[in-house]
Design an enzyme around this catalytic site. Structure first.
Site, PDB file in Angstrom:
ATOM      1  N   GLU A 151      38.416 -34.624 -34.888  1.00  0.00           N
ATOM      2  CA  GLU A 151      37.315 -34.424 -35.711  1.00  0.00           C
ATOM      3  C   GLU A 151      36.066 -34.221 -34.745  1.00  0.00           C
ATOM      4  OE1 GLU A 151      36.322 -37.191 -38.834  1.00  0.00           O
ATOM      5  OE2 GLU A 151      35.185 -35.548 -39.680  1.00  0.00           O
ATOM      6  N   GLU A 157      26.628 -39.677 -33.713  1.00  0.00           N
ATOM      7  CA  GLU A 157      27.727 -40.654 -33.706  1.00  0.00           C
ATOM      8  C   GLU A 157      28.529 -40.803 -32.597  1.00  0.00           C
ATOM      9  OE1 GLU A 157      30.094 -40.633 -37.505  1.00  0.00           O
ATOM     10  OE2 GLU A 157      28.634 -39.474 -38.268  1.00  0.00           O
ATOM     11  N   HIS A 187      29.084 -32.486 -40.008  1.00  0.00           N
ATOM     12  CA  HIS A 187      28.922 -32.514 -38.655  1.00  0.00           C
ATOM     13  C   HIS A 187      28.588 -31.142 -38.421  1.00  0.00           C
ATOM     14  CE1 HIS A 187      30.188 -36.701 -38.644  1.00  0.00           C
ATOM     15  NE2 HIS A 187      31.365 -36.406 -39.239  1.00  0.00           N
ATOM     16  N   HIS A 210      36.917 -31.593 -44.116  1.00  0.00           N
ATOM     17  CA  HIS A 210      36.009 -32.304 -44.909  1.00  0.00           C
ATOM     18  C   HIS A 210      35.111 -31.800 -45.214  1.00  0.00           C
ATOM     19  CE1 HIS A 210      37.459 -36.601 -42.917  1.00  0.00           C
ATOM     20  NE2 HIS A 210      38.360 -35.938 -43.880  1.00  0.00           N
ATOM     21  N   ARG A 216      24.841 -34.878 -46.785  1.00  0.00           N
ATOM     22  CA  ARG A 216      26.268 -36.021 -46.898  1.00  0.00           C
ATOM     23  C   ARG A 216      26.210 -36.468 -48.489  1.00  0.00           C
ATOM     24  NH1 ARG A 216      29.415 -39.213 -41.995  1.00  0.00           N
ATOM     25  NH2 ARG A 216      30.888 -37.668 -42.451  1.00  0.00           N
ATOM     26  N   GLU A 245      34.418 -35.841 -48.426  1.00  0.00           N
ATOM     27  CA  GLU A 245      33.974 -37.122 -47.863  1.00  0.00           C
ATOM     28  C   GLU A 245      32.517 -37.173 -47.824  1.00  0.00           C
ATOM     29  OE1 GLU A 245      35.225 -39.164 -43.682  1.00  0.00           O
ATOM     30  OE2 GLU A 245      33.701 -37.121 -43.546  1.00  0.00           O
TER      31      GLU A 245
END
Ligand code: LER
Ligand code: MN
Length: 271
Positions: A151, A157, A187, A210, A216, A245
């Site tokens: 991913e 991150e 992302h 996702h 988000r 997600e």
């Protein structure tokens, strides 16, 4: 394309009441809303009572599509590119446990945060450790009939593999059939010039997907265009799951999961 929901649980042993309670509540909620499957995150499969979990999921007739592994990095610092061979070995052994666990459910295993960070190291040396680790994991996964998905994560991150292009270069040098890309719209919104273009360019490598909106929150609460995102996936013949997600926003878990489901169903209908 079918829809799945990432069910969030407290990080605890399966026998701990909180984990079981969260999981049951999440899976029941996903089914009630209309989702076809769930995705779960497991820090350490060894502390999960697999028989009981299997019974619970079978009873609710909900498949598990993917297993998240990032908690092992966040809680224990396990990384398959660690410079410390002992940490690397523990991370590899843990991921093999994840692979064994996933094989029971027919799920994919996510290689997200557990790949670690580059930090001040030379890119080539981190890449070499990553490739060595993935080769070992791909061998184990092949024996178990499991697929791994890398991913790409946004720059806040990790500083190692942020884009689909980064992941594709790793996959090309590996040349393994059972490793693909997990693309995540949250992302991608930060790292890709165009989400839709990247789906078209790297569609052949995408094995899991996702979704969250730009903030988000649930799809439908930000500025991403899920009509065009799902259209791009459809154009590259993506046949896997779309896993929601997102943060429990707006309005908490149930409201967010319901809004996400409606938004995605609406876009799927237009295909
Ligand atoms: C996990 O799927 C993910 O998207 C990461 O942001 C978790 O830190
Ligand atoms: Mn994700």
């Amino acid at each position: 394309m079918k829809l799945a929901l990432v069910v969030s649980t407290s990080d605890a042993a399966f026998d701990a009441l909180a984990f079981k309670g969260d999981l049951l509540k999440g899976v029941e909620m996903a089914r009630r809303i209309g989702y076809d499957a769930v995705e779960i995150a497991v820090r350490d499969p060894k502390v999960v009572n697999v028989k009981e979990l299997r019974g619970l999921l079978d009873e609710l007739k909900m498949p598990v599509v993917a297993v998240g592994t990032g908690q092992a990095y966040l809680a224990e610092g396990l990384s398959i590119t660690s410079e410390d061979p002992l940490v690397r070995r523990r991370a590899l052994d843990r991921l093999k446990d994840h692979i064994d666990f996933a094989s029971i459910f027919g799920a994919k295993v996510i290689v997200g945060l557990i790949r670690g960070k580059r930090e001040k190291r030379a890119f080539e040396s981190v890449l070499q450790l990553f490739i060595e680790s993935l080769n070992e994991l791909a061998d184990h996964a092949a024996k178990k009939g499991v697929e791994l998905v890398i991913e790409p994560l946004n720059r806040y991150e990790t500083d190692f593999i942020n884009t689909l292009q980064d992941a594709k270069l790793v996959l090309e040098s590996l040349n393994r059939r059972n490793i693909g890309i997990l693309a995540d719209t949250f992302h991608m919104n930060i790292e890709e010039a165009s989400i839709e273009e990247s789906i078209r360019n790297f569609g052949a490598w995408i094995k899991h997907f996702h979704v969250a909106d730009s903030n988000r929150w649930a799809p439908g609460s930000g500025h991403l265009n899920f009509d065009s995102i799902l259209k791009a996936l459809h154009e590259v013949d993506y046949a896997g799951y779309i896993s929601v997600e997102c943060l429990p926003l707006p309005g908490g878990q149930e409201e967010a999961a319901t809004l996400a489901f409606k938004t995605l169903q609406n876009s799927l209908k237009k295909l």
